[in-house]
Design a protein around this motif. Structure first.
Motif, PDB file in Angstrom:
ATOM      1  N   ALA A   1       0.930   3.617  -3.152  1.00  0.00           N
ATOM      2  CA  ALA A   1      -0.048   4.659  -3.488  1.00  0.00           C
ATOM      3  C   ALA A   1       0.608   6.039  -3.485  1.00  0.00           C
ATOM      4  CB  ALA A   1      -1.214   4.625  -2.507  1.00  0.00           C
TER       5      ALA A   1
ATOM      6  N   THR B   1       0.804  -1.228   0.000  1.00  0.00           N
ATOM      7  CA  THR B   1       0.000   0.000   0.000  1.00  0.00           C
ATOM      8  C   THR B   1       0.836   1.276   0.000  1.00  0.00           C
ATOM      9  OG1 THR B   1      -0.245  -0.229   2.405  1.00  0.00           O
ATOM     10  CG2 THR B   1      -2.028  -1.079   1.036  1.00  0.00           C
TER      11      THR B   1
ATOM     12  N   VAL C   1      -4.478   2.210   2.288  1.00  0.00           N
ATOM     13  CA  VAL C   1      -4.143   3.091   1.163  1.00  0.00           C
ATOM     14  C   VAL C   1      -4.359   4.551   1.546  1.00  0.00           C
ATOM     15  CG1 VAL C   1      -4.774   3.746  -1.191  1.00  0.00           C
ATOM     16  CG2 VAL C   1      -4.570   1.339  -0.590  1.00  0.00           C
TER      17      VAL C   1
END
Length: 330
Positions: free
Chosen positions: A120, A117, A160
């Motif tokens: 991102a 994540t 995220v």
């Protein structure tokens, strides 16, 4: 002048036609041509979370301890130079942003909230306008409960959101026991959009070689009713935008989804089948409809036939089917 502009994920688009994540959007050259033919935004072909983790860990042997590992992951990594895919993806975002004026939406195909994540933030730094998370969690694992499956979606969103301020859209399937409540709960996480719905890999059987093969990759117009129903039921009842996807093969289908309440429609299969210039046919049909119905803007008819505004809300429910079935003559 007809006003075809729409708002989606906080972005102003020149029209509601978005090209979904696919091989149509995997190069700068293709994205430039899509813009020339009228696309209002593109979702870049998805990067898989396994690819991100692979590069981070520099080898598949470190992935075997993950809670969610699919066998096809290893086949994929044996065939392709995965180490380069992450850098190529970021370069594609940067170069696409430099080459076109339409929004560039990145896409991650994910099955967990583990390890990947952080990426991102890299996508945000590369210049993407938004991020679509294609949560590809098929409820086929008999060792995981429905509640555990559903929890994964919220974990992905939460992780995220820690790493990026980009607008986030979540692309989901309709495999939930209480789909309406699940959509509502996902919308309440603070994401900016939901895409209804994604398409799972569909197996078929090769009868000559007695093997399992991929099939039904492209959608067809008969796939429209599922997303149309749920866009219509959920529109104006959730706190985020809706992108309609699957089965949208002409301008009339796009119009129906907007009438149901979609902010935009994601189109892929129709462009594969008919070429980039077919985007113009979508737009032409929308303009003809607007002139005939005397609508000046998309907002004049967006959600006009959603369940929340429908004269006959039962048209979305079982009772209407019963009425139709009883009157049907074969």
């Amino acid at each position: 002048m007809l006003d075809l502009t729409v708002k989606y994920l906080g972005l102003e688009l020149k029209n509601p036609i978005v090209i979904g994540s696919s091989g149509l959007t995997d190069s700068v050259e293709k994205i430039v041509e899509l813009e020339k033919n009228g696309a209002a935004a593109v979702v870049i072909k998805s990067l898989f979370e396994e690819e991100i983790i692979y590069e981070m860990e520099e080898g598949t042997h470190n992935m075997t301890g993950r809670a969610v590992v699919y066998p096809e992951t290893f086949d994929y990594m044996d065939e392709f130079p995965v180490e380069d895919s992450v850098r190529k993806y970021l370069r594609l975002i940067r170069e696409s942003k430099a080459a076109v004026s339409i929004p560039i939406i990145a896409s991650i195909n994910c099955v967990s909230a583990q390890k990947w994540t952080y990426f991102a933030k890299e996508i945000e730094n590369a210049g993407a306008d938004a991020l679509e998370l294609n949560a590809f969690i098929l409820p086929s694992d008999m060792n995981r409960t429905g509640e555990e499956n559903e929890r994964l979606y919220f974990e992905i969103i939460e992780e995220v959101q820690k790493h990026t301020t980009l607008p986030i859209s979540l692309k989901i399937s309709y495999y939930f026991s209480n789909l309406a409540q699940m959509i509502q709960n996902l919308a309440d996480t603070g994401i900016q959009g939901l895409t209804l719905f994604n398409r799972f890999y569909s197996p078929d059987f090769d009868l000559e070689n007695l093997s399992v093969i991929p099939s039904f990759v492209l959608s067809n117009s008969n796939d429209l009713p599922i997303s149309l129903r749920w866009v219509g039921i959920m529109a104006e009842r959730i706190n985020c935008d809706i992108a309609a996807s699957t089965g949208i093969h002409d301008g009339k289908a796009a119009i129906k989804q907007i009438l149901a309440g979609a902010n935009v429609v994601q189109v892929v299969s129709a462009i594969y089948k008919n070429g980039n210039s077919y985007i113009g046919e979508f737009l032409n049909e929308i303009e003809i409809f607007m002139k005939e119905q005397e609508f000046n803007s998309i907002s004049d008819f967006k959600g006009k036939l959603s369940q929340s505004r429908a004269v006959d809300p039962a048209a979305y429910e079982r009772v209407q089917f019963m009425k139709h079935f009883r009157s049907f003559q074969a």
